[in-house]
Write a protein that holds these residues in place. Structure first.
Motif, short mmCIF file in Angstrom:
data_model
loop_
_atom_site.label_atom_id
_atom_site.label_comp_id
_atom_site.label_asym_id
_atom_site.label_seq_id
_atom_site.Cartn_x
_atom_site.Cartn_y
_atom_site.Cartn_z
N MET A 1 12.61 143.43 27.44
CA MET A 1 12.87 144.62 27.66
C MET A 1 12.78 144.45 29.86
SD MET A 1 11.80 148.62 28.00
CE MET A 1 12.28 149.25 26.01
N SER A 2 13.84 145.32 30.69
CA SER A 2 13.97 144.75 31.96
C SER A 2 13.16 146.07 32.94
CB SER A 2 15.34 144.81 32.73
OG SER A 2 16.60 145.94 31.84
N LEU A 3 13.22 146.23 33.80
CA LEU A 3 12.52 147.56 34.78
C LEU A 3 12.99 146.80 35.40
CD1 LEU A 3 8.35 145.73 34.84
CD2 LEU A 3 9.66 147.64 33.91
N SER A 4 13.25 148.48 36.60
CA SER A 4 13.70 148.76 37.66
C SER A 4 12.73 149.69 38.32
CB SER A 4 15.27 149.69 37.40
OG SER A 4 16.29 149.02 37.04
N LYS A 5 13.30 149.26 40.33
CA LYS A 5 12.69 150.16 41.00
C LYS A 5 13.25 151.34 41.54
CE LYS A 5 10.32 149.63 45.67
NZ LYS A 5 9.55 148.54 47.14
N ILE A 6 12.68 152.00 41.65
CA ILE A 6 13.05 153.69 42.30
C ILE A 6 12.83 154.36 43.43
CG2 ILE A 6 14.19 156.29 41.96
CD1 ILE A 6 13.82 155.79 39.11
N ASN A 100 9.62 140.72 37.55
CA ASN A 100 8.42 141.27 37.14
C ASN A 100 7.03 141.83 37.26
OD1 ASN A 100 7.07 140.81 34.95
ND2 ASN A 100 6.69 138.29 35.39
N VAL A 101 6.48 142.22 37.05
CA VAL A 101 5.44 143.28 37.08
C VAL A 101 4.15 142.35 36.42
CG1 VAL A 101 4.75 144.75 36.95
CG2 VAL A 101 6.81 145.45 37.22
N ILE A 102 3.50 141.90 37.38
CA ILE A 102 1.78 141.36 36.67
C ILE A 102 0.73 142.43 36.68
CG2 ILE A 102 0.39 139.23 36.78
CD1 ILE A 102 3.29 137.53 37.50
N ARG A 103 -0.17 142.90 35.91
CA ARG A 103 -0.67 143.45 36.53
C ARG A 103 -2.36 142.30 36.22
NH1 ARG A 103 -2.16 147.09 32.19
NH2 ARG A 103 -0.82 148.64 33.27
N THR A 106 -5.71 142.04 34.34
CA THR A 106 -5.36 141.78 32.87
C THR A 106 -4.02 139.91 32.51
OG1 THR A 106 -4.05 143.56 32.17
CG2 THR A 106 -6.19 144.23 31.77
N GLY A 107 -3.93 140.90 33.61
CA GLY A 107 -2.82 139.22 33.47
C GLY A 107 -1.60 140.06 32.69
N ASP A 108 -1.06 140.88 32.05
CA ASP A 108 -0.68 141.52 31.53
C ASP A 108 0.77 141.54 31.99
OD1 ASP A 108 -1.64 142.53 29.39
OD2 ASP A 108 -2.34 144.94 30.09
N GLU A 109 2.05 141.75 31.58
CA GLU A 109 3.32 141.29 32.55
C GLU A 109 4.50 142.02 31.52
OE1 GLU A 109 4.34 137.50 33.40
OE2 GLU A 109 2.75 136.39 33.41
N GLY A 110 5.38 142.27 32.35
CA GLY A 110 6.54 143.05 32.09
C GLY A 110 6.05 145.08 32.32
N VAL A 111 6.81 145.58 30.98
CA VAL A 111 6.48 146.41 30.58
C VAL A 111 4.82 146.79 30.94
CG1 VAL A 111 6.94 148.73 28.78
CG2 VAL A 111 9.04 147.02 29.58
N ASP A 112 4.26 145.76 29.79
CA ASP A 112 2.90 146.18 29.63
C ASP A 112 1.90 146.31 30.82
OD1 ASP A 112 3.24 145.77 26.99
OD2 ASP A 112 2.90 143.52 26.63
N ALA A 113 2.90 145.77 31.82
CA ALA A 113 1.84 145.71 32.97
C ALA A 113 2.10 147.20 34.05
CB ALA A 113 1.78 144.88 33.80
N LEU A 114 2.72 147.78 33.54
CA LEU A 114 3.28 149.51 33.83
C LEU A 114 2.22 150.61 34.27
CD1 LEU A 114 6.91 149.76 33.47
CD2 LEU A 114 5.56 148.52 35.66
#
Length: 114
Positions: A1-6, A100-103, A106-114
């Motif tokens: 799933m793609s992510l966007s910044k507002i 991409n987004v990385i927490r 935990t190393g979570d990426e994408g939507v899971d990192a939000l």
């Protein structure tokens, strides 16, 4: 799933209502910064706009949120409704694609990192 910044730039008084509306809409986080800036009004009141006047920087809020790209239209409509007064200074909304987004924790990426 793609992510966007507002990225939302608006006046100082708009944050409480906008924050509440975004929370109700399920936005999971935001970053808020106090910034200085001006737009077409060059820092003047609507009735004072003159092309000869030097820019005056006004205090503003910059709110950044990252959401799933398929929610962009929903979130932008909500933001527009919360910010709209019909006068100069209501704000601007910028939308960027996110690779991409990385927490870090935990190393979570994408939507899971939000």
């Amino acid at each position: 799933m793609s992510l966007s910044k507002i990225e939302i730039i608006t006046g100082m008084s708009k944050l409480p209502n906008l924050k509440g509306a975004l929370s109700k809409a399920g936005v999971r986080g935001m970053t808020v910064m106090q910034v200085l800036g001006c737009g077409v009004e060059k820092g003047t009141r609507e009735y004072e706009v003159d092309e000869e006047i030097e820019m005056e920087l006004l205090p503003k809020q910059q709110i950044n949120i990252v959401v799933e790209t398929d929610r962009i239209d929903e979130i932008v409509e909500l933001v527009k409704q919360e910010l709209y007064t019909g006068h100069i200074g209501d704000g601007k909304i910028f939308i960027y694609g996110i690779d991409n987004v990385i927490r870090v924790r935990t190393g979570d990426e994408g939507v899971d990192a939000l």
